[in-house]
Design a protein around this motif. Structure first.
Motif, mmCIF file in Angstrom:
data_model
loop_
_atom_site.group_PDB
_atom_site.id
_atom_site.type_symbol
_atom_site.label_atom_id
_atom_site.label_comp_id
_atom_site.label_asym_id
_atom_site.label_seq_id
_atom_site.Cartn_x
_atom_site.Cartn_y
_atom_site.Cartn_z
ATOM 1 N N LEU A 77 0.824 -1.214 0.000
ATOM 2 C CA LEU A 77 0.000 0.000 0.000
ATOM 3 C C LEU A 77 0.857 1.263 0.000
ATOM 4 O O LEU A 77 1.976 1.282 0.497
ATOM 5 C CB LEU A 77 -0.925 -0.008 1.218
ATOM 6 C CG LEU A 77 -1.833 -1.232 1.388
ATOM 7 C CD1 LEU A 77 -2.698 -1.082 2.638
ATOM 8 C CD2 LEU A 77 -2.690 -1.456 0.144
ATOM 9 N N GLY A 78 0.262 2.327 -0.564
ATOM 10 C CA GLY A 78 0.900 3.637 -0.505
ATOM 11 C C GLY A 78 2.222 3.727 -1.235
ATOM 12 O O GLY A 78 3.186 4.312 -0.731
ATOM 13 N N VAL A 79 2.292 3.176 -2.444
ATOM 14 C CA VAL A 79 3.551 3.164 -3.201
ATOM 15 C C VAL A 79 3.884 4.553 -3.742
ATOM 16 O O VAL A 79 3.037 5.240 -4.317
ATOM 17 C CB VAL A 79 3.464 2.148 -4.355
ATOM 18 C CG1 VAL A 79 4.604 2.346 -5.341
ATOM 19 C CG2 VAL A 79 3.488 0.728 -3.802
ATOM 20 N N THR A 93 -1.837 1.139 -11.301
ATOM 21 C CA THR A 93 -2.654 0.588 -10.211
ATOM 22 C C THR A 93 -3.709 -0.365 -10.772
ATOM 23 O O THR A 93 -4.103 -0.273 -11.935
ATOM 24 C CB THR A 93 -3.350 1.707 -9.417
ATOM 25 O OG1 THR A 93 -4.197 2.461 -10.303
ATOM 26 C CG2 THR A 93 -2.313 2.642 -8.799
ATOM 27 N N SER A 94 -4.126 -1.284 -9.923
ATOM 28 C CA SER A 94 -5.164 -2.242 -10.292
ATOM 29 C C SER A 94 -6.161 -2.381 -9.162
ATOM 30 O O SER A 94 -5.826 -2.153 -7.990
ATOM 31 C CB SER A 94 -4.547 -3.615 -10.600
ATOM 32 O OG SER A 94 -3.637 -3.532 -11.676
ATOM 33 N N VAL A 100 -8.638 -4.017 1.203
ATOM 34 C CA VAL A 100 -7.870 -4.043 2.448
ATOM 35 C C VAL A 100 -8.390 -2.954 3.380
ATOM 36 O O VAL A 100 -8.486 -1.780 2.988
ATOM 37 C CB VAL A 100 -6.371 -3.818 2.169
ATOM 38 C CG1 VAL A 100 -5.590 -3.817 3.478
ATOM 39 C CG2 VAL A 100 -5.841 -4.897 1.228
ATOM 40 N N LYS A 101 -8.705 -3.337 4.595
ATOM 41 C CA LYS A 101 -9.184 -2.369 5.579
ATOM 42 C C LYS A 101 -8.001 -1.803 6.359
ATOM 43 O O LYS A 101 -7.164 -2.550 6.862
ATOM 44 C CB LYS A 101 -10.180 -3.028 6.533
ATOM 45 C CG LYS A 101 -11.481 -3.458 5.854
ATOM 46 C CD LYS A 101 -12.469 -4.050 6.859
ATOM 47 C CE LYS A 101 -13.763 -4.427 6.174
ATOM 48 N NZ LYS A 101 -14.752 -5.012 7.139
ATOM 49 N N THR A 108 -9.299 -0.123 -2.128
ATOM 50 C CA THR A 108 -9.814 -0.980 -3.199
ATOM 51 C C THR A 108 -8.867 -1.059 -4.389
ATOM 52 O O THR A 108 -9.061 -1.891 -5.277
ATOM 53 C CB THR A 108 -11.174 -0.464 -3.692
ATOM 54 O OG1 THR A 108 -11.021 0.887 -4.164
ATOM 55 C CG2 THR A 108 -12.193 -0.489 -2.555
ATOM 56 N N GLU A 109 -7.858 -0.192 -4.435
ATOM 57 C CA GLU A 109 -6.872 -0.211 -5.506
ATOM 58 C C GLU A 109 -5.468 -0.131 -4.920
ATOM 59 O O GLU A 109 -5.266 0.456 -3.859
ATOM 60 C CB GLU A 109 -7.082 0.957 -6.477
ATOM 61 C CG GLU A 109 -8.345 0.865 -7.306
ATOM 62 C CD GLU A 109 -8.404 1.970 -8.358
ATOM 63 O OE1 GLU A 109 -7.552 2.890 -8.297
ATOM 64 O OE2 GLU A 109 -9.288 1.927 -9.221
#
Length: 250
Positions: A77-79, A93-94, A100-101, A108-109
């Motif tokens: 996350l957070g790239v 992104t996909s 992920v919570k 969602t991406e």
């Protein structure tokens, strides 16, 4: 020394030189893998950096494109990217099959690919590509980053193979990052001991581990190459002694 003996000595010397060259070439090719540093992080680690080291293993072509594929089944996350001089980076992104919570909401991406272009890695050199992340997953023990390396002559090397359990390393292994239990991070040298927000100390530790791993790996390879060279030189000495012995006969 007779003409026949002289020719035999030259042949023995030529065989030795070719054998030594083959040993060095094989050793160099075996060591030229795309790798990720550091080799491990704590599960759920946050705000740190992954460095992908890409060596150029072609003598007549330069590396002009590097594609790093990030897993989406266990997303990073957070790239964020900050490419080196001469390079540009594109993050793709996909949509995630399983959102992920997080404390900031449901994600969602996530990044699925980072492509570096515009620069060149010439023969005998390497380049480090940094990918910063906000958070690593905490539900897996390893992340695999399949990577494609494209050369100026159009050749593409696919660093996508994953070793089977108990098997030898494949020819083109994909870079892999081990994820350790948070409590074990300090014991195994992971640079994000608690998995909480990384500070300058965490980043420094990551850099230290990367340098240490690289140094240890280089030392091991150096010793291996040295051992092979000693073996080749031993064969050369034996061949030379044999030729001298034959020349000494009446």
């Amino acid at each position: 020394m007779s003409t026949r003996t002289s020719r035999s000595a030259r042949r023995a010397g030529l065989v030795t030189v070719l054998a030594a060259a083959g040993v060095l070439a094989a050793a160099g090719a075996a060591s030229a893998h795309v790798t990720v540093h550091p080799e491990s992080y704590a599960k759920g680690a946050t705000d740190c950096v992954l460095t992908f080291r890409v060596p150029n293993e072609e003598n007549s072509a330069a590396t002009t494109k590097v594609q790093v594929f990030l897993p989406t089944d266990h997303p990073v996350l957070g790239v964020l990217v900050s490419p080196r001089d001469g390079w540009t980076a594109k993050v793709t992104t996909s949509k995630l099959k399983k959102p992920v919570k997080t404390d900031d909401g449901t994600i969602t991406e996530a990044a699925s690919e980072v492509t570096f272009t515009g620069g060149k890695i010439t023969a005998g050199h390497f380049e480090d590509f940094d990918i910063a992340f906000g958070q690593l997953p905490d539900d897996t023990d390893q992340l695999t980053f399949k990577t494609l390396q494209t050369y100026s002559d159009g050749k593409t090397v696919r660093w996508i193979e994953q070793p089977a359990e108990g098997a030898d390393e494949p020819e083109n292994p994909a870079p892999a990052l081990k994820l350790t239990a948070k409590g074990a991070a300090e014991d195994d040298g992971s640079s994000s001991a608690s998995g909480n927000t990384g500070s300058s100390d965490a980043k420094s530790s990551a850099g230290t581990k990367s340098a240490a791993a690289s140094s240890s790996d280089s030392t091991a390879r150096g010793l291996g190459v040295a051992g092979l060279i000693v073996g080749v030189l031993g064969l050369a000495a034996a061949a030379f002694a044999l030729v001298r012995g034959r020349s000494a006969r009446p």
